[in-house]
Design an enzyme around this catalytic site. Structure first.
Site, short mmCIF file in Angstrom:
data_model
loop_
_atom_site.label_atom_id
_atom_site.label_comp_id
_atom_site.label_asym_id
_atom_site.label_seq_id
_atom_site.Cartn_x
_atom_site.Cartn_y
_atom_site.Cartn_z
N HIS A 82 -12.55 -1.23 20.57
CA HIS A 82 -12.75 -3.67 19.99
C HIS A 82 -13.79 -3.70 20.48
O HIS A 82 -13.75 -4.24 19.26
CB HIS A 82 -11.06 -3.82 21.08
CG HIS A 82 -9.97 -3.68 21.48
ND1 HIS A 82 -9.48 -4.04 22.04
CD2 HIS A 82 -8.94 -3.91 20.23
CE1 HIS A 82 -8.19 -3.63 21.51
NE2 HIS A 82 -8.60 -3.56 19.94
N GLU B 211 3.87 -1.76 -2.59
CA GLU B 211 3.05 -0.73 -1.75
C GLU B 211 3.62 0.19 -1.79
O GLU B 211 3.35 0.92 -0.72
CB GLU B 211 2.80 -2.04 -0.89
CG GLU B 211 3.29 -2.74 0.26
CD GLU B 211 2.68 -3.24 1.34
OE1 GLU B 211 1.74 -3.37 1.80
OE2 GLU B 211 3.93 -4.01 1.72
N ASP C 28 -1.30 1.09 2.06
CA ASP C 28 0.13 1.60 1.98
C ASP C 28 1.11 2.17 0.74
O ASP C 28 1.73 2.96 0.92
CB ASP C 28 1.26 0.35 2.26
CG ASP C 28 0.97 -0.20 3.82
OD1 ASP C 28 1.69 1.14 4.24
OD2 ASP C 28 1.03 -1.28 3.75
N CYS D 248 -4.93 -6.59 -3.32
CA CYS D 248 -4.98 -7.03 -1.73
C CYS D 248 -5.49 -5.70 -0.71
O CYS D 248 -5.80 -6.46 0.58
CB CYS D 248 -4.51 -8.40 -1.13
SG CYS D 248 -2.60 -7.25 -0.57
C1 PEP Z 1 -1.74 -3.00 1.77
O1 PEP Z 1 -0.86 -1.78 2.63
O2 PEP Z 1 -3.21 -2.81 1.51
C2 PEP Z 1 -2.16 -4.12 2.83
C3 PEP Z 1 -3.33 -5.21 1.77
O3 PEP Z 1 -1.22 -4.80 4.17
P1 PEP Z 1 -1.22 -4.06 5.60
O4 PEP Z 1 -2.91 -3.94 5.15
O5 PEP Z 1 -1.77 -5.31 5.88
O6 PEP Z 1 -0.28 -3.56 5.56
MG MG Z 2 0.80 -3.03 3.50
#
Ligand code: PEP
Ligand code: MG
Length: 583
Positions: A199, A446, A470, A517
């Protein structure tokens, strides 16, 4: 004498300053037998130490929640408060004192050793590192019991005179210790213990100060006021550098600072390519207070608000009102810019003890990443989902709120979600509560299945956002949390690139906006590639926005388009890497 030590690089940059040693409690405490009649007093001494630390952590939590502090900090302090409150640490030592008539320090360390013994057997590196959280909490209590200071101490006169940065040298640092950094003009820190997912390392990255951990012998070898250099990129600590090395590092440090200040100037620059294509650079946030960081770099909106963080590290679920307040504060904070709020993406590595484990409290999920995650969990728990949807709708009249649904695979999941949203709307209409009737609903792409057959998603949703973290995990069958296979986690795998490009192109044809994202959006080395695929909306950690903007303003989107089309036809990794160099 000059020497250097090598550890793990956890936070980039160069720091030059005077060593500030942090005293550390030894866990080797002596055993003392207590007289029968003194036992209640010893128990009271233990209780007082516990409540002192509890109060200290509560006030550190306040400091950590203040604007400007990284969001993770308050969460980590809470984790320490929770560990302290656990009966295994707060009750068991008391029993030991009573039964064995021993001193409080010894009872506490005995109990800690029992607890952490189990952690050493755990395979998972992240969980194994949580052992250190327990040790840090125990050390804090021991410091109170033995009357040692818990604060980092004053700056030395020599450091004050030189007006130089301090470099904290510690055996280990807890996230709570790092809260004091801002008052001491800390340039960086090094510790003997810790790994890249500790952390403290995460906090260092969000504070953007250079740090090296896992140095093993820094604390015993370095003396107070020694001149130190931290090379946060290479994971090196240089003690008492010779003048030539010092000069070289001063030069590199000022070059880096120049780079950074140039980046700052980009804050007000328009995010557009050389050939005039506008690009939206949005921010990913975890908690409402992160909005200030997003505004600092003039983010074009919030592209991903990971609401599951509101549900983590607590015993009770957040109520509809509490969620509403959180969503409203982000919507208002962004003053009309888009605020994309993702519905609960709980499961796999993101757990919340307030949520019940479907199938029984003790159910061991055989494959958590493939299990009841995200939208699957929400649809299995419609009441929980409805509470969130109502809160989101209520917040929608305070700004430009968009709802993003994670981990979609099946058309039926979209339809069920839209059905529940209609129900939530009907309830609110009946209750005469205002909301934005036209609130947009989008979906995360994803899962490879969704990227391959994206047509039905484009038909039913108003926007898409590709979660590359993901998408890579599921395309390449690489557990994104497993260090043993992390070298295989490859954003440039041709299969991944084709899924991303295919989704962006399908979105353009259907005139449905597509964003990214996942972490790929915030990697400046990939900006030109993604622009060449046609991406015009990026969402990333706020600290990445200016670096990515720098890449955007130097790009020619049209030229990149044809270069990337060629790259996407390649199957050989070597060839892809070669063409990447030329973008
Ligand atoms: C992703 O899977 O790229 C995403 C933005 O979601 P998380 O990282 O929260 O699973
Ligand atoms: Mg994700």
């Amino acid at each position: 004498m000059t020497f250097s030590l090598h550890g793990q690089a956890v936070s980039q940059g160069i720091a030059i300053g005077r060593a500030h040693l942090v005293s550390h409690t030894t866990l080797e405490v002596a055993h003392q037998t207590i007289r029968e009649r003194d036992v209640p007093m010893e128990v009271a001494r233990f209780d007082l130490a516990l409540s002192t630390v509890q109060a200290e952590l509560a006030s550190l939590h306040e400091e950590a929640s203040a604007a400007g502090a990284p969001a993770e900090l308050a969460v980590f302090v809470d984790i320490h408060a929770m560990i302290l409150a656990d009966p295994l640490l707060s009750e068991a030592p008391r029993q030991l004192i009573e039964e064995r008539r021993c001193n409080a320090e010894w009872a506490l360390v005995q109990q800690m050793e029992q607890l952490v013994g189990h952690f050493d057997e755990i395979d998972d590196a992240y969980l194994r590192e949580r052992r250190q959280d327990i040790v840090q909490v125990v050390e804090r209590v021991l410091k109170v019991l033995t009357g040692q200071p818990r604060k980092l101490g004053r700056r030395s006169k020599a450091a004050d005179k030189e007006d130089c940065d301090l470099i904290i040298v510690a055996h280990d640092l807890s996230p709570a210790d790092t809260i004091q950094f801002k008052n001491l003009k800390i340039g960086g820190f090094v510790t003997d213990l810790g790994g890249s997912t500790s952390h403290t390392a995460i906090v260092a990255r969000s504070l953007a100060i250079p740090a090296v951990v896992g140095l093993h012998h820094a604390r015993p070898l370095v003396r107070d006021n020694d001149l130190l250099i931290i090379d946060g990129s290479r994971g090196v600590l240089i003690v008492e550098p010779d003048p030539r090395v010092l000069e070289e590092y001063r030069l590199r440090k000022s070059e880096l600072e120049l780079e950074r200040s140039k980046l700052k100037r980009l804050k007000t620059a328009k995010a557009a390519t050389l050939d005039g294509e506008d690009v939206a650079l949005q921010a990913n946030i975890e908690l409402p207070q992160d909005v200030s960081q997003a505004k600092e770099v003039d983010a074009a909106g919030i592209g991903l608000f990971r609401t599951e963080y509101l549900f983590m590290n607590r015993d009770e679920l957040p109520t509809e009102d509490e969620q509403f307040e959180a969503y409203r504060s982000v919507a208002k904070g962004m003053a009309g810019k888009p605020v994309t709020i993702r519905t609960l993406d709980i499961g796999a590595d993101k757990q919340a003890r307030a949520l019940k484990n479907l199938g029984g409290a003790e159910r061991q999920e055989p494959n958590p990443a493939l299990g009841l995650r995200a939208i699957r969990y929400c649809l299995a728990e419609p009441q929980l989902f409805m509470t969130q949807l109502r809160a989101l709708l209520r917040a929608s009249q305070f700004g430009y709120v968009r709802i993003l649904v994670p981990m979609l695979t099946h058309v039926a999941e979209i339809e069920q979600t839209l059905g529940l949203l209609e129900m939530a709307k009907a309830q609110l209409r009946e209750e005469r509560v205002k909301f934005d009737e036209g609130v947009e609903v989008g979906g995360m792409i994803e899962i490879p299945a969704a990227a391959l057959v994206v047509g039905p998603f484009l038909k039913r949703l108003r926007f898409l956002s590709i979660g590359t973290n993901d998408l890579i995990q599921y395309t390449l069958a690489i557990d994104r949390t497993d260090e043993a296979v992390s070298h295989l986690f490859d954003p440039l795998h041709p299969a991944v690139l084709r899924l991303i490009a295919g989704t962006i192109q399908a979105g353009a044809r259907a005139e449905v906006p597509v964003a990214i994202c996942g972490e790929m959006a915030g990697d400046p080395k990939l900006t030109h590639l993604l622009l060449g695929m046609g991406l015009r909306q990026f969402s990333m950690h706020p600290t990445q926005i200016l670096e990515v903007k720098q890449q955007v303003v130097m790009a020619d989107a049209e030229q990149l388009g044809s270069k990337v089309a060629r790259l996407l036809r390649q199957d050989e990794p070597e060839r892809i890497r070669e063409l990447m160099e030329r973008l």
